[in-house]
Design a protein around this motif. Sequence first.
Motif, short mmCIF file in Angstrom:
data_model
loop_
_atom_site.label_atom_id
_atom_site.label_comp_id
_atom_site.label_asym_id
_atom_site.label_seq_id
_atom_site.Cartn_x
_atom_site.Cartn_y
_atom_site.Cartn_z
N TYR A 192 13.49 78.08 53.12
CA TYR A 192 12.84 79.24 52.90
C TYR A 192 12.82 79.52 51.29
N SER A 193 13.95 79.25 50.70
CA SER A 193 14.34 79.67 49.14
C SER A 193 14.18 78.39 48.52
N VAL A 194 13.32 78.21 47.49
CA VAL A 194 12.88 76.94 46.70
C VAL A 194 13.06 77.12 45.54
N VAL A 195 13.76 76.42 44.75
CA VAL A 195 13.76 76.66 43.27
C VAL A 195 13.37 75.10 42.74
N HIS A 196 12.27 75.33 42.01
CA HIS A 196 11.49 74.08 41.28
C HIS A 196 11.91 73.64 40.01
N THR A 197 12.85 72.69 39.60
CA THR A 197 13.36 72.50 38.46
C THR A 197 14.11 70.99 38.53
N ILE A 249 14.33 71.45 44.28
CA ILE A 249 13.58 70.24 44.16
C ILE A 249 13.04 70.15 42.93
N GLY A 250 13.23 68.77 42.28
CA GLY A 250 12.96 68.41 40.96
C GLY A 250 11.60 67.73 40.88
N GLU A 251 11.02 67.10 39.59
CA GLU A 251 9.97 66.48 39.40
C GLU A 251 10.38 65.29 38.54
N VAL A 252 11.69 64.77 38.98
CA VAL A 252 12.18 63.39 38.34
C VAL A 252 11.54 62.10 39.04
N ILE A 255 18.61 69.37 48.12
CA ILE A 255 18.76 68.85 46.72
C ILE A 255 17.68 67.43 46.90
N GLN A 256 16.83 67.81 45.94
CA GLN A 256 15.73 66.39 46.20
C GLN A 256 14.99 66.24 44.76
N HIS A 257 14.58 64.89 44.59
CA HIS A 257 13.60 64.65 43.43
C HIS A 257 14.46 65.11 42.23
N LEU A 258 15.52 64.49 42.15
CA LEU A 258 16.34 64.68 40.83
C LEU A 258 16.92 63.20 40.62
N LYS A 259 17.52 63.13 39.09
CA LYS A 259 18.25 61.97 38.85
C LYS A 259 19.34 61.74 39.65
N VAL A 260 20.30 62.82 39.51
CA VAL A 260 21.72 63.03 40.12
C VAL A 260 21.71 64.32 41.10
N GLY A 261 22.41 64.51 41.99
CA GLY A 261 22.62 65.67 42.72
C GLY A 261 23.46 66.44 41.89
N ASP A 265 16.33 61.20 47.75
CA ASP A 265 15.66 60.83 46.81
C ASP A 265 15.94 60.97 45.51
N THR A 266 17.25 60.87 45.22
CA THR A 266 17.60 60.75 43.55
C THR A 266 17.34 59.62 43.10
N THR A 267 17.11 59.49 41.78
CA THR A 267 16.66 57.94 41.06
C THR A 267 18.32 57.39 40.77
N ALA A 268 19.07 58.22 40.71
CA ALA A 268 20.49 57.68 40.66
C ALA A 268 21.55 58.12 41.73
N ASP A 269 22.78 58.37 41.27
CA ASP A 269 23.70 58.74 42.19
C ASP A 269 23.40 60.43 42.99
N GLY A 270 23.98 60.13 44.11
CA GLY A 270 23.61 61.72 44.81
C GLY A 270 25.15 62.50 44.18
#
Length: 718
Positions: A245-250, A271-274, A301-307, A326-331
């Motif tokens: 429900y509460s979603v921060v896009h960054t 949820i990021g845009e990485v 936590i999603q679409h970031l480089k690292v969690g 869906d992180t591009t590097a480590d969780g």
Amino acid sequence: MTALTSAGAAVALAAGTLVALGSVPAQAAAGATLPFTSVEAESATTTGTRIGPDVTQGSLASEASGRQAVRITAGQRVEFTVPRTANALNLAYSVPDGQSGTLNVYVNGTRLSRTLAVTSKYSYVDTGWIAGSRTHHFYDNARLLLGQTVQPGDKVAVESTGTQVTVDVADFEQVAAAAGQPAGSVSVTSKGADPSGQGDSTQAFRDAIAAAQGGTVWIPPGDYRITSSLSGVQNVTLQGAGSWYSVVHTSRFIDQSSSAGTVRIRDFAVIGEVTERVDSNPDNFVNGSLGPNSSVSGMWIQHLKVGLWLTGNNDNLVVENNRILDTTADGLNLNGNARGVRVRNNFLRNQGDDALAMWSLYAPDTNSSFDNNTITQPNLANGIAVYGGTDIAVRNNLVSDTNALGSGIAISNQKFLDPFSPLAGTITVDGNTLVRTGAINPNWNHPMGALRVDSYDSAVNATVNITNTTITDSPYSAFEFVSGGGLGHPVRGVTVSGATVRNTGTVVVQAEAQGAATFRDVTATQVGAAGVYNCPYPANSGAFTLTDGGGNSGWSSTWSDCSTWPQPGQSNPQPDPNRNLAKGRPATATGSQDVYTPGKAVDGDANSYWESANNAFPQSLTVDLGSPYAVRRLVLKLPPSSAWGARTETVAVLGSTDGSSFSTVVGAQGYRFDPATGNTATVTLPANTNLRHLRLTVTGNTGWPAAQFSEVEAYLTS
């Protein structure tokens, strides 16, 4: 429309483990207690095409859960049987690079008004600076509230509207209603945050944090856009209405090098845009420090480089009940100086590096643990990695489907940078389950085991206790002991007890380093090639000793040819009668002089040599041939150079099948070495000789007060 076909009983991920629907589900011994149940697409009903299984790096199936998935095109569908009461769906999928589209969603044959968006935007990552990597990170996750509640046995289908979609796995979840605002909290909307996601809410979040010191910042249901990272976060709780429900896009939520601590982050999504991995960018949910006595829980936590990339003081941090996707590097990476950190009951999928890691850079991670986490599909490294540290625990985790450059669990002294704190104290690895883990390392050109102990940059001298491990369907080996940097550092102090190994592709133990481990109550079934591969690298670095602590079964054989790698399902090759059985095999000695180590007597180079301690006869060299052989001839060599004057060594030949009880094969006698005739001597063995462990005991040498051999060769032919 093509008629639907069924693959039989569905397979679900319930409470952290795979179970067949229709059977009585057992409570998992390892992994997280999850709020959802997963169903594999390949076990669902489909009009599409199943792909896999495949473990080849770079293939779509190799990154899929279970190494299998279903490809659908326009009008084709995958229909899942719902395993539990649910009102929400999360789907892991892949679409071709550069494409996007939608999936229609059906519940019991009725199409929903909402569609599920699919895109390749966050996939197909290239990291050319990482040796051995290829384009990877093929899959992504998309979620949808169904707007209704479905029951076990109901049908939920996804259908392609035109884009080719590879469907991997569906997660079904009963999402609770949105939580209400805590009394006395400061809402970000009261400071001007825009829940529509259109406006920039960065300053509103900062103002709410400043106003709520010692209290709670409330993030109501909505979508909030933050354009720059938050800092100065301390002594405050950030709380949402729930991660659906509460979603921060960054792409950068918190970035700070220090904090007074007591930060509580809970119950919302970031949820990021990485879309690529840029290691110099802090594109992380948390970058740096939350300070002591902080916690992160209930987060999506999603679409970031690292969690969480954690440096500085994070003492007694608790990270629990989160989803990192869906992180591009480590969780999560405890990047040095972590003390008393507990990472537990988290779910991680589709990481582009280690899913969970401790890296003891600058200062050791100490008294910290990874407990009861479920990890699936890390696609460029390990499920769990411990790089150095003191008194670390890895307990009751479930790891599945590692891809390139990674094991299910790695306990390692790979430092990457200095100053680094190697493994020390007691490293506890207990109660973990590894499914389809281990992969080919293209840099080594051979496999990495499901569970790896690696003296990469320095010797492993800690006490490493590996207990109650279950390893299933490893495509290659179960336990690996290696010095991955190629320097031959030893692995010592390891005990493996209470392990169950099923259907391993090649061997149960892959030993490539010098050192030793004790094995107790390790049982194996359906072993692909042989029980043990014991071939040190480099060849002259020294032997690895496997001590039988009792209760072991199903893996007594040894791969016989160190010049070849066993392939999955390949039986032990018949020995070539003209092959030197001793070449490259583990060698030990009663003593060595300087750099003239035992391995140099079996390295295939007649110019290098073993020399025992001087003036200390008798001296012995022992070679483990790997399996019992009817050896008929030995060729003993000294360096062929004329600088090595003629001499006679008095040598007795002993043999053993178990490495502990030796008997005399040929009694002591003098063997003449003369550079004029190649500096070699041949020893003919009796016709009834059968030995695995070959021992040469030297009691005299007329040319030097020590035992010396440049090569010891053993042959089946007389």
